[in-house]
Enzyme design. Structure first.
Site, mmCIF file in Angstrom:
data_model
loop_
_atom_site.group_PDB
_atom_site.id
_atom_site.type_symbol
_atom_site.label_atom_id
_atom_site.label_comp_id
_atom_site.label_asym_id
_atom_site.label_seq_id
_atom_site.Cartn_x
_atom_site.Cartn_y
_atom_site.Cartn_z
ATOM 1 N N GLU A 232 0.832 -1.330 -0.023
ATOM 2 C CA GLU A 232 -0.139 0.035 0.076
ATOM 3 C C GLU A 232 0.915 1.229 0.147
ATOM 4 O OE1 GLU A 232 -3.119 0.184 -0.537
ATOM 5 O OE2 GLU A 232 -3.479 -1.925 -0.394
ATOM 6 N N CYS A 266 -2.210 8.905 3.644
ATOM 7 C CA CYS A 266 -2.129 8.336 2.462
ATOM 8 C C CYS A 266 -3.511 9.134 1.875
ATOM 9 C CB CYS A 266 -1.823 6.980 2.203
ATOM 10 S SG CYS A 266 -3.025 6.105 2.951
HETATM 11 P P1 NAD Z 1 8.448 4.969 3.822
HETATM 12 O O1 NAD Z 1 8.373 4.352 2.859
HETATM 13 O O2 NAD Z 1 9.791 5.737 4.162
HETATM 14 O O3 NAD Z 1 8.749 4.026 5.085
HETATM 15 C C1 NAD Z 1 7.694 2.855 5.197
HETATM 16 C C2 NAD Z 1 8.558 1.634 5.916
HETATM 17 O O4 NAD Z 1 9.538 0.955 4.839
HETATM 18 C C3 NAD Z 1 9.260 2.019 7.215
HETATM 19 O O5 NAD Z 1 9.157 0.795 7.992
HETATM 20 C C4 NAD Z 1 10.652 2.095 6.490
HETATM 21 O O6 NAD Z 1 11.737 1.639 7.712
HETATM 22 C C5 NAD Z 1 10.659 0.791 5.648
HETATM 23 N N1 NAD Z 1 11.710 0.818 4.707
HETATM 24 C C6 NAD Z 1 12.373 1.879 4.158
HETATM 25 N N2 NAD Z 1 13.234 1.545 3.136
HETATM 26 C C7 NAD Z 1 13.136 0.368 2.926
HETATM 27 C C8 NAD Z 1 13.509 -0.671 2.124
HETATM 28 N N3 NAD Z 1 14.613 -0.435 1.337
HETATM 29 N N4 NAD Z 1 13.430 -2.070 2.138
HETATM 30 C C9 NAD Z 1 12.213 -2.449 3.076
HETATM 31 N N5 NAD Z 1 11.857 -1.402 4.019
HETATM 32 C C10 NAD Z 1 11.987 -0.336 3.871
HETATM 33 O O7 NAD Z 1 7.344 5.711 4.273
HETATM 34 P P2 NAD Z 1 6.896 6.610 5.664
HETATM 35 O O8 NAD Z 1 7.594 7.791 5.441
HETATM 36 O O9 NAD Z 1 6.785 5.859 6.826
HETATM 37 O O10 NAD Z 1 5.365 6.863 5.410
HETATM 38 C C11 NAD Z 1 4.609 7.739 4.620
HETATM 39 C C12 NAD Z 1 4.232 6.989 3.114
HETATM 40 O O11 NAD Z 1 3.418 6.097 3.462
HETATM 41 C C13 NAD Z 1 3.453 8.071 2.422
HETATM 42 O O12 NAD Z 1 4.094 7.974 0.912
HETATM 43 C C14 NAD Z 1 1.922 7.519 2.614
HETATM 44 O O13 NAD Z 1 1.220 7.976 1.076
HETATM 45 C C15 NAD Z 1 2.333 6.160 2.642
HETATM 46 N N6 NAD Z 1 1.282 5.624 3.246
HETATM 47 C C16 NAD Z 1 0.106 4.692 2.370
HETATM 48 C C17 NAD Z 1 -0.973 4.248 3.018
HETATM 49 C C18 NAD Z 1 -1.658 3.277 2.289
HETATM 50 O O14 NAD Z 1 -2.581 2.567 2.894
HETATM 51 N N7 NAD Z 1 -1.717 3.380 0.773
HETATM 52 C C19 NAD Z 1 -1.142 4.337 4.448
HETATM 53 C C20 NAD Z 1 -0.274 5.237 5.208
HETATM 54 C C21 NAD Z 1 0.861 5.893 4.564
#
Ligand code: NAD
Length: 463
Positions: A232, A266
């Site tokens: 997501e 999001c």
């Molecule tokens: P992010 O992508 O920076 O991090 C999300 C998770 O992924 C964290 O736990 C992070 O440590 C991990 N991560 C980072 N790099 C990685 C890698 N290379 N491999 C595996 N895991 C890794 O996102 P964020 O800043 O925590 O959250 C904000 C984003 O989340 C926004 O883009 C928002 O739109 C999205 N979001 C989407 C939904 C949805 O349901 N579509 C819901 C909430 C937030």
């Protein structure tokens, strides 16, 4: 255990460290996955025991309301009313999914001749094993739970890697759930991207929520291993305002959806697409935004709190600075507020074209751009003209117009006369294009990811 340390700081006051913990390296993740795999076998044996344990866990999360709400406010700056709402949703998710353990676990089919009636052809759902969950910081209890609760209900064990910015919340959740779950069934592994990758390399199924850039890598890495995954990801959600809409009412709803929790959902509104004269809605939106209470997220009336970390604040301010170069103007906001907290004034932008950066890339903060369309059809084209497709809302008093617009939208979720933000925990959740990969989350839809099937044929011997 690696020597790297994970640190979570409060967005109200960056000098306040909420928690620190060593990051889990590959070996630590392997140990957590091995414990989970051993515990999963017993956990998968009794659906009744799972239903009972998850029901008890729901009661424990309910009872910990004050602790959970206080921590959410302190760690991620979520305003009080929304933190209370997220706590209530977390309890409901657990209660609802506890009963999924008792759902029918398969189907029967007519068998082929010659002994059709005596042969039993059936498919039976079974857990995948160890579910690796990777979550963002913005819904620090609800998102881990709307993945973990169905995963556990269907008989999987869970290893969760939360965002570093929400680590204390995840550790509290682990502590509460583990009062009622067998050891090893639910484990939190602190860490950043490397810890996340270690999970993808070792889990049996992966569910991710976060940015599109990371989510696409996660889905690719899981697919390369041949395991099921779901990602997501981001959104750049539009609210389409048709000429017959109630301007004042629509502006109030859109202001809340764009700026509530400082726009860090999001499902937040990032674009407002106005059909016809845009001036009245732009003015009403700016007035509504300026009227939103901004400040201490612990205050009862606060709607706009701080943004999560310094890079997030820079991103919003950079986007606001770039507006003039994209042919737009700032109607209101666009500045940082001095002080220990990471506050940005909610920002409304006007006059940009649909291909301006702000109208194409997700900025995860309190900023929205107002775009113009000549017709409803053009508004739909503009709404669809981004790489995302999470949620779109339409404002109109005419049901035929609403249905025509709804039909053309490339969004996973569509809301009429409602904010783009807002999630029903028991209905399918997910988007189109680069907003989602894999099966939908939540409700009964969650079963697709967290179970696989055995097709079993039982025949009369020698038939
Ligand atoms: P992010 O992508 O920076 O991090 C999300 C998770 O992924 C964290 O736990 C992070 O440590 C991990 N991560 C980072 N790099 C990685 C890698 N290379 N491999 C595996 N895991 C890794 O996102 P964020 O800043 O925590 O959250 C904000 C984003 O989340 C926004 O883009 C928002 O739109 C999205 N979001 C989407 C939904 C949805 O349901 N579509 C819901 C909430 C937030």
């Amino acid at each position: 255990m690696s020597t790297a340390t994970i640190e979570s700081r409060s967005p109200q006051d960056q000098s306040e460290v909420v928690v620190t913990a060593p990051a889990s390296d590959r070996a630590a993740v392997a140990a957590a996955v091995a414990r989970a795999r051993a515990a999963q076998r017993e956990w998968s044996r009794s659906a009744l025991a799972r239903a009972d344990a998850l029901t008890a866990a729901a009661a424990a999360v309910d009872a910990a309301k004050d602790q959970i709400v206080d921590l959410m406010i302190r760690e991620v700056g979520k305003p009080l009313t929304e933190s209370v709402g997220e706590h209530a949703r977390s309890v409901r998710i657990l209660r609802y999914q506890s009963q999924s353990a008792l759902d029918p676990d398969g189907d029967t089919y007519p068998a082929a001749p010659p002994s059709d009636l005596r042969t039993l052809l059936l498919s039976r759902r079974r857990p995948r094993g160890v579910a690796g969950l990777i979550t963002p910081w913005n819904f620090p209890f609800a998102i881990p739970l709307w993945k973990a609760a169905p995963a556990l209900a269907y008989g999987n064990a869970v290893v969760l890697k939360p965002s570093s910015d929400a680590l204390a919340s995840a550790l509290l959740l682990e502590e509460i759930l583990n009062r009622h779950l067998p050891e090893g069934v639910f484990t939190v592994v602190p860490g950043g991207g490397e810890t996340g990758q270690a999970i993808i390399e070792q889990a049996d199924v992966v569910s991710f929520t976060g940015s599109t850039a990371v989510g696409l890598q996660v889905a690719a890495a899981a697919t390369a291993r041949g395991i099921a995954s779901q990602a997501e990801m981001g959104g750049l959600n539009a609210s389409i305002v048709l000429p017959d809409a109630d301007v004042e009412a629509a502006a109030k709803v859109i202001a809340g959806a764009a700026m509530g929790y400082a726009g860090q959902k999001c499902t937040a509104t990032g674009r407002v697409i106005v059909v016809g004269d845009a001036a009245p809605i732009t003015d009403a939106l700016a007035a509504a935004v300026e009227g939103l209470p901004l400040g201490d997220p612990a205050a009862a009336d606060t709607v706009v709190g701080p943004v999560i970390n310094p890079p997030a604040r820079d991103e919003v301010l950079d986007a606001a600075r770039a507006v003039a170069t994209d042919g737009g103007r700032i109607v209101t906001g666009g500045t940082a507020i001095d002080g220990p907290g990471l506050f940005v004034t909610p920002t409304v932008v006007d006059g940009q074209s649909p291909d301006a950066r702000l109208a194409q890339d997700e900025v995860f903060g309190p900023i929205v751009t107002v775009l113009r369309a000549e017709t409803a059809e053009q508004a739909v084209q503009i709404s669809n003209g981004v790489p995302f497709g999470l949620v779109t809302s339409v404002f109109t008093r005419d049901v035929d117009s609403a249905l025509t617009v709804v039909d053309g939208l490339e969004s996973g979720m569509i809301r009429v006369n409602m904010p783009t933000s807002g999630v029903d925990f028991h209905a399918p959740f997910g988007g189109e294009k680069q907003s989602s990969f894999g099966p939908r989350e939540q409700g009964k839809a969650a079963r697709e990811l967290y179970t696989s099937t055995h097709t079993i044929t039982i025949g009369p011997l020698g038939a």
